[in-house]
Design an enzyme around this catalytic site. Structure first.
Site, PDB file in Angstrom:
ATOM      1  N   LEU A  36       0.823  -1.214   0.000  1.00  0.00           N
ATOM      2  CA  LEU A  36       0.000   0.000   0.000  1.00  0.00           C
ATOM      3  C   LEU A  36       0.853   1.259   0.000  1.00  0.00           C
ATOM      4  O   LEU A  36       0.436   2.311  -0.464  1.00  0.00           O
ATOM      5  CB  LEU A  36      -0.918   0.015   1.228  1.00  0.00           C
ATOM      6  CG  LEU A  36      -2.075  -0.984   1.232  1.00  0.00           C
ATOM      7  CD1 LEU A  36      -2.686  -1.080   2.626  1.00  0.00           C
ATOM      8  CD2 LEU A  36      -3.136  -0.578   0.211  1.00  0.00           C
ATOM      9  N   GLY A  37       2.033   1.137   0.576  1.00  0.00           N
ATOM     10  CA  GLY A  37       2.910   2.296   0.604  1.00  0.00           C
ATOM     11  C   GLY A  37       4.108   2.031   1.478  1.00  0.00           C
ATOM     12  O   GLY A  37       4.190   0.995   2.135  1.00  0.00           O
ATOM     13  N   GLY A  39       7.291   4.311   3.861  1.00  0.00           N
ATOM     14  CA  GLY A  39       7.865   5.582   4.292  1.00  0.00           C
ATOM     15  C   GLY A  39       9.305   5.360   4.663  1.00  0.00           C
ATOM     16  O   GLY A  39       9.953   4.456   4.132  1.00  0.00           O
ATOM     17  N   LYS A  40       9.798   6.169   5.569  1.00  0.00           N
ATOM     18  CA  LYS A  40      11.192   6.111   5.953  1.00  0.00           C
ATOM     19  C   LYS A  40      11.561   4.765   6.583  1.00  0.00           C
ATOM     20  O   LYS A  40      12.590   4.202   6.306  1.00  0.00           O
ATOM     21  CB  LYS A  40      11.481   7.240   6.946  1.00  0.00           C
ATOM     22  CG  LYS A  40      12.668   8.092   6.549  1.00  0.00           C
ATOM     23  CD  LYS A  40      12.960   9.129   7.616  1.00  0.00           C
ATOM     24  CE  LYS A  40      11.852  10.147   7.773  1.00  0.00           C
ATOM     25  NZ  LYS A  40      12.051  11.049   8.898  1.00  0.00           N
ATOM     26  N   PHE A  41      10.713   4.299   7.489  1.00  0.00           N
ATOM     27  CA  PHE A  41      11.067   3.107   8.258  1.00  0.00           C
ATOM     28  C   PHE A  41      10.079   1.958   8.124  1.00  0.00           C
ATOM     29  O   PHE A  41      10.290   0.912   8.707  1.00  0.00           O
ATOM     30  CB  PHE A  41      11.190   3.453   9.748  1.00  0.00           C
ATOM     31  CG  PHE A  41      12.206   4.506  10.027  1.00  0.00           C
ATOM     32  CD1 PHE A  41      13.552   4.255   9.785  1.00  0.00           C
ATOM     33  CD2 PHE A  41      11.829   5.749  10.507  1.00  0.00           C
ATOM     34  CE1 PHE A  41      14.505   5.230  10.044  1.00  0.00           C
ATOM     35  CE2 PHE A  41      12.775   6.728  10.763  1.00  0.00           C
ATOM     36  CZ  PHE A  41      14.124   6.467  10.533  1.00  0.00           C
ATOM     37  N   ALA A  42       9.008   2.175   7.416  1.00  0.00           N
ATOM     38  CA  ALA A  42       7.953   1.170   7.414  1.00  0.00           C
ATOM     39  C   ALA A  42       7.546   0.785   6.012  1.00  0.00           C
ATOM     40  O   ALA A  42       7.690   1.565   5.075  1.00  0.00           O
ATOM     41  CB  ALA A  42       6.737   1.710   8.156  1.00  0.00           C
ATOM     42  N   VAL A  43       7.033  -0.446   5.910  1.00  0.00           N
ATOM     43  CA  VAL A  43       6.368  -0.843   4.687  1.00  0.00           C
ATOM     44  C   VAL A  43       4.962  -1.262   5.102  1.00  0.00           C
ATOM     45  O   VAL A  43       4.764  -1.853   6.163  1.00  0.00           O
ATOM     46  CB  VAL A  43       7.162  -1.932   3.922  1.00  0.00           C
ATOM     47  CG1 VAL A  43       7.476  -3.116   4.793  1.00  0.00           C
ATOM     48  CG2 VAL A  43       6.423  -2.377   2.676  1.00  0.00           C
ATOM     49  N   VAL A  44       3.977  -0.867   4.292  1.00  0.00           N
ATOM     50  CA  VAL A  44       2.582  -1.113   4.640  1.00  0.00           C
ATOM     51  C   VAL A  44       1.952  -1.983   3.548  1.00  0.00           C
ATOM     52  O   VAL A  44       2.053  -1.664   2.363  1.00  0.00           O
ATOM     53  CB  VAL A  44       1.807   0.216   4.813  1.00  0.00           C
ATOM     54  CG1 VAL A  44       0.351  -0.046   5.172  1.00  0.00           C
ATOM     55  CG2 VAL A  44       2.470   1.084   5.879  1.00  0.00           C
ATOM     56  N   ASP A 155       4.350  15.536  11.757  1.00  0.00           N
ATOM     57  CA  ASP A 155       4.735  15.072  10.419  1.00  0.00           C
ATOM     58  C   ASP A 155       3.548  15.123   9.454  1.00  0.00           C
ATOM     59  O   ASP A 155       3.337  14.201   8.667  1.00  0.00           O
ATOM     60  CB  ASP A 155       5.312  13.644  10.522  1.00  0.00           C
ATOM     61  CG  ASP A 155       6.198  13.263   9.330  1.00  0.00           C
ATOM     62  OD1 ASP A 155       6.609  14.169   8.566  1.00  0.00           O
ATOM     63  OD2 ASP A 155       6.467  12.063   9.166  1.00  0.00           O
TER      64      ASP A 155
HETATM   65  P1  ADP Z   1       6.323   5.902   7.737  1.00  0.00           P
HETATM   66  O1  ADP Z   1       6.351   6.137   9.208  1.00  0.00           O
HETATM   67  O2  ADP Z   1       7.407   4.978   7.300  1.00  0.00           O
HETATM   68  O3  ADP Z   1       6.249   7.152   6.917  1.00  0.00           O
HETATM   69  P2  ADP Z   1       3.462   5.555   7.255  1.00  0.00           P
HETATM   70  O4  ADP Z   1       2.614   5.221   8.418  1.00  0.00           O
HETATM   71  O5  ADP Z   1       3.413   6.967   6.782  1.00  0.00           O
HETATM   72  O6  ADP Z   1       4.969   5.070   7.514  1.00  0.00           O
HETATM   73  O7  ADP Z   1       3.083   4.581   6.050  1.00  0.00           O
HETATM   74  C1  ADP Z   1       3.771   4.658   4.819  1.00  0.00           C
HETATM   75  C2  ADP Z   1       2.784   4.745   3.679  1.00  0.00           C
HETATM   76  O8  ADP Z   1       1.960   3.564   3.675  1.00  0.00           O
HETATM   77  C3  ADP Z   1       1.797   5.909   3.770  1.00  0.00           C
HETATM   78  O9  ADP Z   1       2.338   7.084   3.240  1.00  0.00           O
HETATM   79  C4  ADP Z   1       0.629   5.364   2.947  1.00  0.00           C
HETATM   80  O10 ADP Z   1       0.872   5.479   1.569  1.00  0.00           O
HETATM   81  C5  ADP Z   1       0.630   3.878   3.297  1.00  0.00           C
HETATM   82  N1  ADP Z   1      -0.278   3.609   4.446  1.00  0.00           N
HETATM   83  C6  ADP Z   1       0.006   3.788   5.754  1.00  0.00           C
HETATM   84  N2  ADP Z   1      -1.036   3.461   6.538  1.00  0.00           N
HETATM   85  C7  ADP Z   1      -2.029   3.064   5.711  1.00  0.00           C
HETATM   86  C8  ADP Z   1      -3.389   2.626   5.918  1.00  0.00           C
HETATM   87  N3  ADP Z   1      -3.903   2.521   7.148  1.00  0.00           N
HETATM   88  N4  ADP Z   1      -4.141   2.315   4.823  1.00  0.00           N
HETATM   89  C9  ADP Z   1      -3.598   2.427   3.583  1.00  0.00           C
HETATM   90  N5  ADP Z   1      -2.345   2.836   3.330  1.00  0.00           N
HETATM   91  C10 ADP Z   1      -1.544   3.156   4.367  1.00  0.00           C
HETATM   92 MG    MG Z   2       4.736   8.532   6.615  1.00  0.00          MG
END
Ligand code: ADP
Ligand code: MG
Length: 326
Positions: A36-37, A39-44, A155
């Site tokens: 789904l996406g 970020g810096k430290f996570a994959v979703v 953020d």
């Molecule tokens: P990080 O702390 O690494 O930035 P995020 O929580 O922002 O992590 O998640 C990274 C990306 O994953 C988000 O920018 C979004 O695109 C996707 N994402 C995060 N949470 C959800 C969610 N609950 N439903 C759908 N997509 C999500």
């Molecule tokens: Mg983020």
């Protein structure tokens, strides 16, 4: 503050109510579709709970980052999500799993993706001013609620504001509380956090952070949603920081073509250098731009062109790709 809540001096909460499960995430969920996406430290990743058949979003967070133990940061993120449970505009937390290397947050799935995609979209997909008014109201309602609970997000940016659906345009969900802090019982939070394009001048000056810090980011966010352009983005990090600290913003007709003057006035109330003079979330919710949408606003698409500058990576603090190990 309830007795069970503990905080360190930086405003991080270290006690949570959620039971951290140590059984296998994969025995209870199937991963479906692509990611789904990230970020810096996570994959979703999208997942389906086997017993209910319900879709969720699983956020895989590594406990060690750059050789440091970051478990407490993740616990803080969980604590903030817990404290925002009753807020309809904050993503809800369903379950938490822990493995030797990761913590997995099972979240409500915001299927419409990041508002970022529509901020940089071609005219057919771009937000209209009317859309932005409705979404801004929701973002402000969510943030006003967090601020009332003494939580600052720190953020807020288009990658961390998601939609329940994109076509038709749904409602917003605020995500990513990885940098969030409590402002009560904390003398001062002085850290460089966030993404250069969206950080307030006080962060750059190592001045104390407050709820006003989020309001600056909402000003930037609104600018981007209406124009498709990032107001402070320079050719490099140094230039961006300089633009922020000088509040160097282009409010010209050229950038705000087809956007109402009330919208510009709204943004100007937020992109104010002195945090004490910045509008609060409550002030913003009373602003005429969000309260008489019929008489002054345009319904045309906010920005008619593609904006390549927004495709830049979200941060220069680059980190190797987050990897899920489960
Ligand atoms: P990080 O702390 O690494 O930035 P995020 O929580 O922002 O992590 O998640 C990274 C990306 O994953 C988000 O920018 C979004 O695109 C996707 N994402 C995060 N949470 C959800 C969610 N609950 N439903 C759908 N997509 C999500
Ligand atoms: Mg983020």
């Amino acid at each position: 503050m309830p007795d069970c809540t503990m905080m360190n001096k930086n405003g991080m909460v270290s006690k949570i109510q959620t039971r951290i499960r140590t059984d296998h995430f994969k025995s209870n969920y199937d991963l479906v579709g692509k990611e789904l996406g990230r970020g810096k430290f996570a994959v979703v990743k999208k997942c389906v709970e086997k017993v209910t058949g319900k879709e969720h979003a699983a956020k895989f967070l590594r406990k060690r980052r750059k050789g440091e133990d970051c478990r407490m940061d993740i616990i803080n993120e969980i604590a903030v999500l817990e404290s925002a449970k009753a807020n309809p505009f904050v993503v809800s937390l369903h379950e938490v799993y822990e493995t030797a290397t990761e913590i997995i947050l099972v979240l409500e799935c915001a299927a419409g993706g990041e508002i970022f995609n529509q901020c940089v979209a071609d005219s057919d997909d771009a937000f209209t001013e009317k859309d932005v008014i409705r979404l801004a109201r929701q973002i402000l309602a969510g943030v006003a609620w967090l601020h009332h609970k003494n939580v600052v997000h720190l953020d807020l940016k288009p990658q961390n504001i998601l939609l329940t659906s994109s076509h038709p345009l749904g409602d917003i969900r605020i995500v990513d509380f990885g940098l969030s802090r409590r402002t009560d019982n904390v003398k001062e939070v002085r850290e460089i956090l966030g993404t250069p394009e969206y950080v307030a001048p006080e962060i750059l000056n190592y001045e104390p952070l407050s709820t006003a810090t989020d309001m600056w980011s909402i000003g930037v966010l609104t600018y981007v949603m209406l124009t498709g352009e990032s107001p402070f983005l320079g050719d490099n990090k140094q230039e961006t920081f300089l633009n922020v600290s000088q509040v160097n913003v282009d409010y010209s007709q050229e950038v705000f073509q087809g956007v109402s003057s009330l919208a510009i006035d709204f943004i100007k109330s937020l992109l104010v250098k002195n945090p004490r003079h910045r509008a609060t979330a409550e002030d913003c919710l009373k602003h005429p731009w969000l309260n008489n949408s019929h008489s002054h606003t345009h319904t045309g698409h906010a920005h008619p062109r593609l904006l390549p500058s927004m495709d830049e990576p979200e941060t220069s603090q680059s980190e190797s790709d987050p990897e899920s190990e489960s």
